[in-house]
Design a protein around this motif. Structure first.
Motif, PDB file in Angstrom:
ATOM      1  N   UNK A  92       0.807  -1.208   0.000  1.00  0.00           N
ATOM      2  CA  UNK A  92       0.000   0.000   0.000  1.00  0.00           C
ATOM      3  C   UNK A  92       0.850   1.272   0.000  1.00  0.00           C
ATOM      4  N   UNK A  93       1.472   1.517  -1.128  1.00  0.00           N
ATOM      5  CA  UNK A  93       2.313   2.701  -1.294  1.00  0.00           C
ATOM      6  C   UNK A  93       2.233   3.141  -2.754  1.00  0.00           C
ATOM      7  N   UNK A  94       2.251   4.439  -2.962  1.00  0.00           N
ATOM      8  CA  UNK A  94       2.304   5.017  -4.306  1.00  0.00           C
ATOM      9  C   UNK A  94       3.665   5.678  -4.455  1.00  0.00           C
ATOM     10  N   UNK A  95       4.398   5.319  -5.508  1.00  0.00           N
ATOM     11  CA  UNK A  95       5.736   5.896  -5.709  1.00  0.00           C
ATOM     12  C   UNK A  95       5.797   6.831  -6.915  1.00  0.00           C
ATOM     13  N   UNK A  96       4.774   6.819  -7.760  1.00  0.00           N
ATOM     14  CA  UNK A  96       4.679   7.793  -8.834  1.00  0.00           C
ATOM     15  C   UNK A  96       5.513   7.547 -10.069  1.00  0.00           C
ATOM     16  N   UNK A  97       6.284   6.491 -10.102  1.00  0.00           N
ATOM     17  CA  UNK A  97       7.105   6.194 -11.274  1.00  0.00           C
ATOM     18  C   UNK A  97       8.141   5.156 -10.923  1.00  0.00           C
ATOM     19  N   UNK A  98       8.918   4.749 -11.918  1.00  0.00           N
ATOM     20  CA  UNK A  98       9.955   3.743 -11.703  1.00  0.00           C
ATOM     21  C   UNK A  98       9.871   2.640 -12.741  1.00  0.00           C
ATOM     22  N   UNK A  99      10.106   1.431 -12.302  1.00  0.00           N
ATOM     23  CA  UNK A  99      10.083   0.260 -13.182  1.00  0.00           C
ATOM     24  C   UNK A  99       8.713  -0.404 -13.077  1.00  0.00           C
ATOM     25  N   UNK A 100       7.926  -0.415 -14.164  1.00  0.00           N
ATOM     26  CA  UNK A 100       6.586  -1.003 -14.086  1.00  0.00           C
ATOM     27  C   UNK A 100       6.618  -2.525 -14.034  1.00  0.00           C
ATOM     28  N   UNK A 101       5.643  -3.092 -13.345  1.00  0.00           N
ATOM     29  CA  UNK A 101       5.478  -4.551 -13.293  1.00  0.00           C
ATOM     30  C   UNK A 101       5.110  -5.087 -14.669  1.00  0.00           C
ATOM     31  N   UNK A 102       4.150  -4.447 -15.312  1.00  0.00           N
ATOM     32  CA  UNK A 102       3.700  -4.903 -16.620  1.00  0.00           C
ATOM     33  C   UNK A 102       4.338  -4.062 -17.716  1.00  0.00           C
ATOM     34  N   UNK A 103       4.750  -4.736 -18.766  1.00  0.00           N
ATOM     35  CA  UNK A 103       5.281  -4.032 -19.931  1.00  0.00           C
ATOM     36  C   UNK A 103       4.169  -3.902 -20.962  1.00  0.00           C
ATOM     37  N   UNK A 104       4.419  -3.099 -21.984  1.00  0.00           N
ATOM     38  CA  UNK A 104       3.454  -2.963 -23.074  1.00  0.00           C
ATOM     39  C   UNK A 104       3.276  -4.309 -23.763  1.00  0.00           C
ATOM     40  N   UNK A 105       2.047  -4.639 -24.084  1.00  0.00           N
ATOM     41  CA  UNK A 105       1.736  -5.916 -24.722  1.00  0.00           C
ATOM     42  C   UNK A 105       1.160  -5.690 -26.111  1.00  0.00           C
ATOM     43  N   UNK A 106       1.328  -6.689 -26.959  1.00  0.00           N
ATOM     44  CA  UNK A 106       0.760  -6.638 -28.301  1.00  0.00           C
ATOM     45  C   UNK A 106      -0.685  -7.128 -28.310  1.00  0.00           C
ATOM     46  N   UNK A 107      -1.032  -7.999 -27.349  1.00  0.00           N
ATOM     47  CA  UNK A 107      -2.368  -8.595 -27.273  1.00  0.00           C
ATOM     48  C   UNK A 107      -2.814  -8.658 -25.815  1.00  0.00           C
ATOM     49  N   UNK A 108      -4.114  -8.757 -25.616  1.00  0.00           N
ATOM     50  CA  UNK A 108      -4.652  -8.925 -24.277  1.00  0.00           C
ATOM     51  C   UNK A 108      -4.224 -10.283 -23.727  1.00  0.00           C
ATOM     52  N   UNK A 109      -4.109 -10.366 -22.425  1.00  0.00           N
ATOM     53  CA  UNK A 109      -3.880 -11.630 -21.730  1.00  0.00           C
ATOM     54  C   UNK A 109      -5.022 -11.778 -20.729  1.00  0.00           C
ATOM     55  N   UNK A 110      -5.885 -12.738 -20.954  1.00  0.00           N
ATOM     56  CA  UNK A 110      -7.009 -12.972 -20.045  1.00  0.00           C
ATOM     57  C   UNK A 110      -6.563 -13.877 -18.908  1.00  0.00           C
TER      58      UNK A 110
END
Length: 187
Positions: free
Chosen positions: A147-165
């Motif tokens: 429960x913390x907001x850091x406002x930037x950095x290294x994202x968990x998810x990268x940009x994807x070409x397709x949805x992942x359900x």
């Protein structure tokens, strides 16, 4: 076929590291630390990107020998050293502690490793996991949200070409308001 799992601590706004690779927000409670240690024990093979490998290998190989090391830290250090690991990097030359270095095509190597028998594989490191995500190789996502907001950095998810359900298969809470959610990829 081996299962590939992406498990990381994440800020509520979706980052695995704050700006400057700061991980100070992610100090686990004793209960959460034990949960991570048990994951290491159950992992058949861990796949590391260079940055996270360098962070882990700078501390855990000798953490059990440090003054004041707790029994839990000693156990984690032993488990981490014993766990088979593969590091993907084109910029380092050697690795230690039950580890193999791969300098070539990460997606091809991960595909080959998944086809082998053995226990589950954990993939750690945003860049490496992003390549595996885009290739559709990740079977499970384990998100430990702090429960913390850091406002930037290294994202968990990268940009994807397709949805992942995904299908939600587990939720759990830890002290300090930390929430675990575990999802399996719908194929």
């Amino acid at each position: 076929m081996r299962k590939l799992i992406f498990a990381m601590s994440v800020t509520l706004d979706g980052y695995i590291a704050a700006p400057g690779d700061d991980l100070g927000w992610s100090v686990p409670s004793d209960e959460l630390f034990q949960w991570w240690s048990d994951r290491v024990e159950a992992t058949g093979l861990a796949l590391y990107g260079r940055k996270l490998w360098e962070a882990m290998s700078s501390h855990w190989p000798t953490a059990d020998k440090q003054p004041g090391a707790t029994p839990a830290e000693m156990e984690f250090a032993r488990r981490w050293r014993d766990m088979p690991k593969v590091v993907f990097s084109s910029t380092i030359d050697t690795v230690d502690w039950n580890t193999r270095l791969v300098t070539g095509d990460a997606v091809a190597e991960i595909t080959s490793l998944k086809a082998e028998g053995g226990g589950p594989m954990d993939i750690v490191g945003a860049t490496l996991a992003g390549a595996a995500m885009r290739a559709g190789l990740i079977d499970e996502y384990v998100i430990v949200t702090h429960p913390v907001l850091v406002g930037g950095g290294t994202p968990f998810f990268s940009a994807l070409d397709n949805w992942v359900n995904l299908n939600l298969v587990e939720t759990r809470t830890f002290p300090g308001g930390v929430a675990l959610t575990r999802y399996q990829t719908r194929r």
